[in-house]
Enzyme design. Structure first.
Site, short mmCIF file in Angstrom:
data_model
loop_
_atom_site.label_atom_id
_atom_site.label_comp_id
_atom_site.label_asym_id
_atom_site.label_seq_id
_atom_site.Cartn_x
_atom_site.Cartn_y
_atom_site.Cartn_z
CD GLU A 1 -2.92 -5.82 9.04
OE1 GLU A 1 -3.36 -5.21 10.04
OE2 GLU A 1 -3.23 -5.53 7.89
CG ASP B 1 -1.89 -1.18 1.20
OD1 ASP B 1 -1.57 -2.19 0.53
OD2 ASP B 1 -2.91 -1.14 1.88
#
Ligand SMILES: *[C@@H]1O[C@H](CO)[C@@H](O)[C@H](O)[C@H]1NC(C)=O
Ligand SMILES: *[C@@H]1O[C@H](CO)[C@@H](O)[C@H](O)[C@H]1NC(C)=O
Ligand SMILES: *[C@@H]1O[C@H](CO)[C@@H](O)[C@H](O)[C@H]1NC(C)=O
Length: 840
Positions: A810, A576
């Protein structure tokens, strides 16, 4: 402008009819006149016809182009329509394919009957603690599958505030509809709990448009069973056992309630249950005080609900609530109507024995596959590794529905064709749906455990490919999935790629095939049907993501509004907010994509060779891209001595408070809140993007560098340098010295790939160190040494965080090692198991 020029032309250039008048015999003149008239008429007719044809052609082209994005690939599907049916695949018909709920099962069919569990603590200080879908906001102390074989059984623990629920299921094959299963829920209070909590378990079944359910009520309003029927399940019966203090113990005092209603969609089940709660019921155990408790109440929900909903599109929804004090155990039994010769009921000691057998088999297979005992891991570490694998298996979902997609030819988004998707998910709470680039990493682990399962998942993904060769990267297929995604992220755009990580798994499967002739014969037909799709997929990347120079590549779909981001994001690359060129342009080239293409072309060549298809074109592309000279020329920045993207870039950017002029004497708060906007202090120019981090490692991560490449020395040095990538917990995503290190991208966008440690890339890093550490070359010893250290650090930290927090995360903080972001995240973070097992 155009209009004006036209007028001038007709005025001066084309002779007007009046000027044509010339002395000539009247007849001739008349004839000439009619000739000219005819010519004009003909021309006009011609023009009209031509424009009409053009118009319709354009219309046709426009609609044809507009439809392309939703036109599926023409080659035969890899999986035919019956591949998941109980007739073809009975063992995998029922499963925990609802990863987004704490506990629930469904079948692999488009409109499955679903079953599930909600629960709530009674007499707690906090109201509305109804648990159902996995929510981080529930703040559970941990939950997840401890054992799950992906097919026949699973054991999960859920740690709520004062108690732990163990949810187990076992399947038993028989009949024509996927057989039976039994659930066992065991509740125990924590030793820290002041007193034994009273808990309500709410078991439910719901139909999704298709099928029906009937509740069977005993005296005193106790629901004893639900019978039902659906196209794919035939007749079935769900029986609710009574709570006991444990197996073989006598029954316990309990209160029962039920709800029988209709639901407009599976995403509404929680709300319906919640809205039906009534506080009028009395819990009065023999030796305790009378207290009123919350329970589902058919009466309450029926009245307001049915008025507004169209009954045609509703499904049946039945809830059985048991309210009982811990400790207790309850079983729920599902029996298929077509299973006639079952030897006994799968309950009580029969169930216990069956569970024991599955656990033993699971443990044996786990050790046989990963060999962690042989590597002398402690039993607690092995338990952790089993939980990581199991939660990925237990996080597999079967989704059915339509993506929302758009191409440049569509004014509005379109619905993609209805399709099934059987896939693992990154996170049961936060990302409970399919993600293309995550899936390749998931299957690296699952292909070790169950190779045919991986092949089936890959087939599902490639059956989603459209005629252009595009696969929507985030699969948001049904209402339940959509209810979890902010609306701006739902539409998928067909110019956007995502790293083709499925090639990583294909490589593994192909390697297995080449060494194992038995597998070859069973997998070859699937590979053959995959192949035309893989070809189009590769071609799509090779053309739509081509870069400005020969053999260079560029991610499309970067953020366009450069003003509001410190560095416009490149979501499509999977990384991202990793820093790329500050000013997105078509001059860019991206080194990670280059490496993905080098990898993909090599695997395409291998697959083509195995299938006896022409493979030269892939081999040539692979040879070209593997040429380290070309790689250096396109991507080596001499300045920073790293592999790098190239583009229109400046480092001199920062976010500044927007200036708003407030006239003197006017109150400040009447003016809009100022935003952070980007200020560019030095103009961008074409140059290498001097960021050092994960992207710079790709030629190493994907083994594109030859073992004798001097660039390896730089890469190993950067990896080892604590100022750059090294931390005691794994490799951080961006060098501490980078100007964008741990910088927010907007005031709302915390750093994501700008420092934190990600396990998928760390897996690739240890894999690469293992690779370069085991083949001859000048950096062999060094790579092997770093390998040991990085591997140890990663395992140590992920395991430690799991013990401390109850979750696999994560990402991990590069300064403290703490788990952060969504959790549980047993997508690619579960690759820790492969790192422990040294399976690369
Ligand atoms: C399609 O399904 C049928 C059974 O319905 C099966 O016999 C056949 O092998 C399947 N074909 C493929 C390509 O999977
Ligand atoms: C990929 O694209 C390049 C550049 O257009 C081309 O030369 C090459 O043949 C293509 N590779 C394949 C396998 O189609
Ligand atoms: C780089 O970006 C700036 C700002 O958008 C633009 O003015 C300039 O023309 C770009 N340079 C090149 C070489 O594209």
């Amino acid at each position: 402008m155009a209009k004006r020029r036209k007028r001038v032309l007709t005025g001066d250039g084309v002779p007007s009819p009046r000027e044509e008048k010339a002395p000539a015999p009247p007849r001739r003149e008349k004839k000439k006149k009619t000739d000219i008239g005819k010519v004009f008429i003909n021309i006009s007719i011609g023009l009209c016809i031509f424009s009409l044809i053009w118009f319709f052609y354009a219309l046709y082209m426009r609609s044809a182009l507009a439809r392309r994005v939703v036109t599926l690939h023409p080659s035969p599907r890899v999986l035919n329509a019956t591949s998941s049916s109980p007739a073809v695949s009975p063992d995998q018909f029922w499963g925990s394919y609802r990863p987004h709920v704490y506990f629930g099962m469904k079948t692999r069919s488009p409109r499955s009957v679903v079953t599930g569990l909600m629960w709530m603590r009674q007499f707690a200080d906090v109201d509305g603690n109804l648990r159902h879908t996995c929510e981080q906001g529930d703040r559970l102390q941990g939950y997840g599958w401890l054992m799950h074989d992906g097919v026949s059984f699973g054991v999960q623990e859920i740690h709520d505030r004062d108690f732990t629920l163990t949810t187990e299921f076992v399947k038993r094959m028989g009949g024509d509809h996927g057989g039976d299963w039994t659930w066992r829920i065991t509740a125990k209070q924590h030793s820290s709990a002041a007193m034994a909590p009273v808990i309500s378990l709410m078991f439910y079944a719901a139909t999704d448009v298709q099928g029906s359910l009937q509740a069977h009520v005993e005296e005193k309003n106790v629901l004893s069973s639900v019978t039902g029927t659906s196209e794919e399940l035939g007749n079935f019966k769900i029986t609710f056992g009574k709570p006991t203090a444990g197996e073989g113990a006598t029954g316990k005092y309990a209160k029962y309630n039920y709800l029988q209603t209709r639901s407009p969609g599976l995403d509404k089940l929680t709300d319906i249950a919640k809205n039906s709660l009534n506080h009028k019921f009395i819990f009065s155990p023999p030796k305790g005080e009378k207290r009123s408790y919350f329970a589902v109440d058919s009466h309450k929900v029926m009245t307001h609900h049915n008025q507004q909903q169209d009954p045609k599109i509703e499904g049946d929804f039945v809830v059985h609530q048991v309210t009982v004090q811990t400790p207790f155990q309850i079983e729920v039994l599902f029996e298929s109507g077509s299973f006639h010769d079952r030897p006994n009921q799968l309950v009580g000691s029969v169930l216990t024995d069956e569970l024991e057998r599955r656990k033993v088999a699971f443990n044996e297979k786990f050790e046989g596959t990963f060999g962690l005992q042989a590597k002398e891991f402690t039993s607690s570490q092995i338990k952790f590794a089993k939980a990581a694998l199991s939660n990925m298996l237990g996080g597999m979902g079967y989704f059915y529905g339509q993506s929302v997609v758009q191409s440049v030819y569509n004014e509005h988004p379109l619905l993609y064709p209805e399709s099934p998707l059987f896939t693992a998910v990154p996170s049961r709470s936060f990302f409970p749906r399919g993600f293309l680039w995550d899936e390749g990493f998931h299957q690296l682990l699952l292909s070790k455990w169950d190779p045919p399962l991986s092949l089936e998942v890959i087939a599902h993904w490639l059956d989603l490919i459209n005629v252009e060769g595009w696969i929507p990267r985030e699969q948001i297929l049904d209402d339940e999935a959509r209810s979890k995604v902010p609306s701006e992220f739902i539409v998928q755009h067909n110019e956007n790629a995502n790293p083709p990580t499925l090639f990583l798994v294909l490589q593994k499967l192909v390697d297995q095939l080449e060494t194992d002739p038995d597998r070859l014969s069973s997998h070859l037909p699937v590979l053959r049907r995959l192949y035309p799709r893989l070809q189009t997929w590769f071609e799509w990347f090779n053309t739509t993501q081509a870069g400005p120079m020969a053999n260079s590549y560029r991610w499309r779909g970067r953020d366009k509004d450069t003003n509001l981001f410190l560095n416009p994001k490149t979501l499509t690359s999977g990384l991202d907010d990793y820093p790329r060129a500050s000013h997105p342009s078509s001059d860019e080239r991206h080194v990670d994509l280059y490496c993905w293409m080098a990898l993909a072309s090599g695997i395409m060549a291998n697959v083509a060779r195995i299938l006896g298809e022409p493979h030269k074109v892939y081999e040539n592309t692979h040879l070209t891209l593997s040429n380290n000279e070309l790689l250096n020329e396109l991507h080596w920045s001499d300045n920073l001595r790293v592999f790098s993207d190239y583009g229109n870039h400046t480092q001199a950017v920062s976010l500044q408070q927007e200036k708003v002029y407030v006239p003197p004497g006017q109150p400040r708060h009447q003016f809009p809140v100022t935003r952070l906007v980007r200020s560019v202090r030095r103009a961008p120019k074409l140059q290498y993007v001097n960021a050092l981090g994960y992207v710079s490692l790709f030629p190493f991560l994907l083994h594109i560098l030859t073992p004798d490449s001097p660039k390896l020395e730089h890469i190993l040095r950067d990896i080892q340098d604590p100022e750059h990538l090294w931390t005691p917990y794994g490799l951080r995503s961006l060098s501490r010295t980078d100007p964008l290190y741990m910088k927010r991208n907007t005031e709302h966008d915390a750093p994501y790939w700008r420092g934190p440690i990600w396990i998928n890339i760390n897996y690739l890093a240890v894999r690469a160190l293992h690779h370069y550490g085991s083949i001859e070359g000048p950096y062999k010893e060094k790579a092997a040494a770093i390998y040991q250290e990085l591997r140890t650090n990663l395992i140590k930290n992920v395991y430690k965080q799991y013990l401390e927090t109850g979750y696999i995360w994560e990402q991990y903080s590069d300064s403290t090692g703490r788990g952060q972001g969504s959790h549980p995240f047993t997508g690619w973070s579960a690759l820790t198991v492969l790192i422990m097992a040294e399976k690369y």
